[in-house]
Structure formats: C-alpha cells, structure tokens
Design a protein around this motif. Structure first.
Motif, PDB file in Angstrom:
ATOM      1  N   ARG A  98       0.855  -1.186   0.000  1.00  0.00           N
ATOM      2  CA  ARG A  98       0.000   0.000   0.000  1.00  0.00           C
ATOM      3  C   ARG A  98       0.886   1.229   0.000  1.00  0.00           C
ATOM      4  NH1 ARG A  98      -1.873  -3.210   4.113  1.00  0.00           N
ATOM      5  NH2 ARG A  98      -3.973  -4.031   3.896  1.00  0.00           N
ATOM      6  N   THR A 125      -4.709   6.683   6.005  1.00  0.00           N
ATOM      7  CA  THR A 125      -5.750   6.410   6.996  1.00  0.00           C
ATOM      8  C   THR A 125      -5.175   5.574   8.131  1.00  0.00           C
ATOM      9  OG1 THR A 125      -6.448   4.348   5.944  1.00  0.00           O
ATOM     10  CG2 THR A 125      -7.546   6.377   5.204  1.00  0.00           C
ATOM     11  N   VAL A 126      -5.804   5.694   9.272  1.00  0.00           N
ATOM     12  CA  VAL A 126      -5.426   4.879  10.423  1.00  0.00           C
ATOM     13  C   VAL A 126      -5.561   3.402  10.074  1.00  0.00           C
ATOM     14  CG1 VAL A 126      -6.120   4.255  12.772  1.00  0.00           C
ATOM     15  CG2 VAL A 126      -5.980   6.658  12.110  1.00  0.00           C
ATOM     16  N   GLU A 127      -6.614   3.071   9.309  1.00  0.00           N
ATOM     17  CA  GLU A 127      -6.859   1.673   8.930  1.00  0.00           C
ATOM     18  C   GLU A 127      -5.711   1.107   8.106  1.00  0.00           C
ATOM     19  OE1 GLU A 127     -10.412   3.620  10.195  1.00  0.00           O
ATOM     20  OE2 GLU A 127      -9.095   4.190   8.535  1.00  0.00           O
ATOM     21  N   ALA A 128      -5.174   1.927   7.198  1.00  0.00           N
ATOM     22  CA  ALA A 128      -4.063   1.456   6.363  1.00  0.00           C
ATOM     23  C   ALA A 128      -2.848   1.127   7.224  1.00  0.00           C
ATOM     24  CB  ALA A 128      -3.705   2.503   5.307  1.00  0.00           C
ATOM     25  N   GLN A 178      -2.915   0.322  10.475  1.00  0.00           N
ATOM     26  CA  GLN A 178      -3.237  -0.835  11.321  1.00  0.00           C
ATOM     27  C   GLN A 178      -3.177  -2.141  10.533  1.00  0.00           C
ATOM     28  OE1 GLN A 178      -7.015   0.641  12.786  1.00  0.00           O
ATOM     29  NE2 GLN A 178      -6.163   0.974  14.813  1.00  0.00           N
ATOM     30  N   ALA A 179      -3.449  -2.089   9.228  1.00  0.00           N
ATOM     31  CA  ALA A 179      -3.475  -3.298   8.406  1.00  0.00           C
ATOM     32  C   ALA A 179      -2.092  -3.686   7.895  1.00  0.00           C
ATOM     33  CB  ALA A 179      -4.421  -3.093   7.221  1.00  0.00           C
ATOM     34  N   SER A 180      -1.073  -2.913   8.234  1.00  0.00           N
ATOM     35  CA  SER A 180       0.259  -3.146   7.685  1.00  0.00           C
ATOM     36  C   SER A 180       1.217  -3.648   8.750  1.00  0.00           C
ATOM     37  CB  SER A 180       0.794  -1.844   7.074  1.00  0.00           C
ATOM     38  OG  SER A 180      -0.086  -1.385   6.069  1.00  0.00           O
ATOM     39  N   LYS A 225       3.981  -2.365  15.346  1.00  0.00           N
ATOM     40  CA  LYS A 225       4.319  -2.229  13.931  1.00  0.00           C
ATOM     41  C   LYS A 225       5.817  -1.999  13.811  1.00  0.00           C
ATOM     42  CE  LYS A 225       0.003  -2.263  12.822  1.00  0.00           C
ATOM     43  NZ  LYS A 225      -0.536  -3.521  12.338  1.00  0.00           N
TER      44      LYS A 225
END
Length: 140
Positions: free
Chosen positions: A43, A77-80, A82-84, A102
């Motif tokens: 991403r 985004t915070v989601e990006a 958190q998903a990494s 992370k």
C-alpha cells in the motif's frame, strides 16, 4: 492462476508513506509490487495527498519498465497503518500515526516534487535498492 510459492496465507504487508503520495511512496510501492511478484501486500498513502502522481516520476519509472501512470495519490488512513506489518515513512514527520507492534522504517530520500526526470532517476534507483533489501528481509 498459478500456485503461490508459499503455502502460507499470510503475506507480509508494507505501507509506504510520504506527504503527497505522488513520488517516493509511489515509486517504492511500484517496485515492491513488481519485484515481490505477489509475495507482499503493498500500500502507499500520503499525509497530504497531491492531485496526481508527479509526471517526472511516471516517466522515470517507465524507463525501467514499470507503468504507474494510472496510480492516484491516496490519503493516509489509520486503517491502512493498522493493516500493515511494516510502515515505511519518507519525510512525513509527525503526520504519520504510530501504533505499537508495527515495524517502522524511515527512509530519508530527496523529494522529487518539482524536479525533472534527471533529478528523479537517482532517487528512483536508491528506492529500488532499498526495496530489494526490504524484500530480501521480508521473504527470507
């Protein structure tokens, strides 16, 4: 579809972040996508995304056979994050949210904004070298 070389369903995921998501992070994401051949989820995003990818960056990547003309800058985004698994920042300073657990890397690279292709080439080559090192580390 050909079978994946690894039976593991979980691929490492990497997020590249810079301010505009128009140059460095786009090049890094494109190299990792190209070189990773599906082994890594990739991403990229920007803390203040530009309207379009830097045309000199598009041209410099085309020279090495990677077409990023269709890419568009995306907002971080915070989601990006958190998903990494790995978050690689490139000069976004305090705008990058930090989450425990992370792996963070900060790559100090010249900003190609406003530069011509001649100035972008050495940045592109440095990013490719770093991405190759990262990929070797992630898939070891």
């Amino acid at each position: 579809m050909h079978p994946s070389p690894s039976p593991s369903p979980s691929r490492p995921s990497v997020l590249f972040v810079c301010v505009h998501n128009a140059g460095r992070s786009q090049m890094a994401a494109a190299f990792l996508t190209h070189l990773g051949e599906g082994r890594v989820e990739v991403r990229s995003a920007g803390s203040a995304p530009a309207d379009a990818v830097n045309p000199a960056v598009v041209a410099a990547m085309a020279e090495v056979g990677i077409d990023i003309a269709a890419e568009t800058p995306k907002v971080l985004t915070v989601e990006a994050v958190q998903a990494s698994d790995v978050v690689i920042t490139m000069g976004c300073g305090d705008a990058c949210p930090v989450f425990p657990g992370k792996r963070y890397l900060d790559w100090t690279l010249d900003d190609p904004a406003g530069q011509g292709v001649d100035a972008v080439r050495p940045i592109r080559d440095e990013i490719e070298a770093r991405v190759r090192g990262l990929l070797a580390d992630l898939t070891a």
